[in-house]
Design an enzyme around this catalytic site. Structure first.
Site, mmCIF file in Angstrom:
data_model
loop_
_atom_site.group_PDB
_atom_site.id
_atom_site.type_symbol
_atom_site.label_atom_id
_atom_site.label_comp_id
_atom_site.label_asym_id
_atom_site.label_seq_id
_atom_site.Cartn_x
_atom_site.Cartn_y
_atom_site.Cartn_z
ATOM 1 N N ILE A 61 -1.500 7.654 -6.211
ATOM 2 C CA ILE A 61 -2.142 7.725 -4.904
ATOM 3 C C ILE A 61 -2.961 6.456 -4.708
ATOM 4 C CG2 ILE A 61 -3.745 9.018 -3.436
ATOM 5 C CD1 ILE A 61 -1.224 10.574 -4.122
ATOM 6 N N ALA A 106 -7.517 3.973 -6.406
ATOM 7 C CA ALA A 106 -6.208 4.593 -6.643
ATOM 8 C C ALA A 106 -6.325 5.533 -7.831
ATOM 9 C CB ALA A 106 -5.161 3.524 -6.934
ATOM 10 N N LYS A 107 -5.349 6.353 -8.042
ATOM 11 C CA LYS A 107 -5.286 7.188 -9.247
ATOM 12 C C LYS A 107 -3.854 7.659 -9.399
ATOM 13 C CE LYS A 107 -8.358 8.771 -12.240
ATOM 14 N NZ LYS A 107 -9.654 8.150 -12.590
ATOM 15 N N GLY A 108 -3.473 7.946 -10.632
ATOM 16 C CA GLY A 108 -2.118 8.422 -10.852
ATOM 17 C C GLY A 108 -2.099 9.424 -11.983
#
Ligand code: NAD
Length: 421
Positions: A61, A106-108
């Protein structure tokens, strides 16, 4: 408290909405920040040691890049959901803005339990995920880092995979595609402990501000992974004693204090606090009711609900984890006079030193530990003071103050650049 009902992204949107009112954020800016810019979901096959092929679901994201490239960790955990990753990505935007880093948020993550896989499988899962992300990551576009369930080793695999897909002449310019790498692979000294170190800087600043003597004080820690173990090890140097600890495997108490180094070694070799030969086993409820001065949550979000907030017997909570306190829990704690140093400030040491790593990669430099530590100390003290001053001046809690300082910076950037075209 069950994590399942905790609507993390909704909570973060509510915080954004409340803080927007504090700083009178332009409604258009609030609208733009209320959803991530890009939401990527990938499915990719990986061959297991048994020969069987399994399909994995991965998320990335990208919340905002108004202040710089997207930036944020990768989580491997069986509870990963799209909504949680959206919440965590948004928080990275506030954090980078608060810390004055030239980054967005962001992050994943991948929804699976890494403990159920061999090293070889973990390597193949990580490489395959990196390949599936393709050009959606990059050293000047979106830069992953470790989070729950991921390590420096995994970052080295991601980097290697990415570098091997960009062509020979470009290879070396792409080392900074991930941060939190082991030092030999282009990581920086001081990154591994950075988040825990930042947590302790916040505690030291608070103690100085309130003339609180840490010598002889007590603390408890939930989660003894990267953040929890380093925060604990460093805090102990100031004479504070670790009297209860716990993780996914269970909880332990020791009124005379644990040897925090031995405990960290144990967790490294055994994977959890289970079986540690000191202290007595207690329940999760007993852990939260342990009288102490400082509680460091360093596991997952949604851990401190109403029951935990009522049970906690501490002066302050320093959120090493992201989103550990629910809004309902927070209301109870603030009414009871418990200080909460919020995640956006407390755990921002990680992304700050990730930034130092990225700068070193760009310049082909390697800085001394002292230089990294000094820079982090200055950055954390400055951010702590900004948040604390804002909170006092505007009579808002520290979480709203941290959000507000970050949002004001984002608003300035939007005002100056406006919307394209
Ligand atoms: P980690 O994987 O190293 O450690 C996670 C810890 O949480 C482990 O001790 C694990 O046993 C525990 N845990 C997992 N599920 C649990 C459960 N249901 N109940 C109790 N404990 C549980 O991860 P980490 O990097 O230390 O991250 C911890 C928190 O800090 C996360 O919220 C993460 O987003 C946040 N954070 C990490 C960094 C970083 O640099 N690693 C930076 C900022 C914020």
């Amino acid at each position: 408290m069950s994590n399942e009902k905790y609507e993390f992204f909704k909570v973060i949107q509510e915080y954004l909405n409340r803080a927007s009112k504090v700083v009178q954020l332009d409604p258009a800016v609030e609208l733009m920040l209320s959803q991530p810019k890009n939401e990527l979901i990938v499915h990719f096959p990986v061959r297991m040691d048994s020969g069987e092929v399994k399909l994995f679901k991965g998320y990335r994201i990208q919340h905002s890049n108004i202040l710089g490239p997207f930036k944020g960790g990768i989580r491997y955990h069986e509870s990963v959901t799209l909504d949680d990753v959206k919440a965590l990505a948004s928080m990275m935007t506030w954090k980078s803005a608060l810390m004055r880093l030239p980054y967005g948020g962001a992050k994943g993550g991948i929804k699976f339990n890494p403990r159920n896989h061999s090293n070889g499988e973990l390597q193949r899962i990580t490489r395959r995920f990196t390949h599936a992300l393709g050009s959606n990551i990059g050293p000047d576009y979106d830069i992953p880092a470790p989070d729950v369930g991921t390590t420096g080793q995994m970052m080295a695999w991601m980097m290697d995979m990415y570098m091997n897909t960009v062509g020979h002449t470009n290879k070396q310019a792409n080392r900074g595609v991930v941060t939190g790498k082991p030092v030999a692979s282009g990581g920086t000294l001081g990154r591994e402990k950075a988040t825990g170190q930042g947590v302790v800087h916040c505690i030291l600043e608070w103690a100085r501000e309130h003339r609180f003597n840490l010598e002889g004080s007590t603390y408890i820690v939930q989660g003894y992974g990267n953040v929890g173990s380093h925060a604990s090890t460093i805090l102990g140097r100031y004479g504070a004693s670790l009297t209860a600890v716990g993780d996914h495997s269970g909880y332990l108490r020791s009124p005379e204090g644990f040897n925090r180094h031995k405990l960290a070694e144990w967790v490294k070799t055994h994977g959890s606090v289970a079986g540690y030969p000191a202290g007595q086993a207690i329940t999760r409820e007993e852990f939260f009711a342990t009288k102490c001065d400082i509680f460091i949550p360093a596991a997952l979000e949604g851990q401190i609900g109403v029951a935990e907030a009522n049970a906690l017997d501490c002066r302050m909570i320093v959120e090493g984890a992201n989103g550990p306190t629910t809004p309902e829990g927070e209301r109870i704690l603030l009414d009871r006079g418990v200080v909460i140093i919020p995640d956006v400030l407390a755990n921002s040491g990680g992304v700050t030193v990730s930034y130092y790593e990225w700068v070193q990669n760009k310049r082909s430099e390697s800085w001394d530990l002292e230089e990294v530590d000094n820079k982090l100390e200055i950055a954390m003290k400055r951010a702590y003071k900004e948040v604390s001053d804002f909170s006092r001046a505007r009579d808002v809690d520290l979480r709203m103050a941290a959000y507000s300082v970050g949002l004001e910076r984002l608003q300035s950037a939007y005002r100056e650049r406006d919307i394209f075209p």
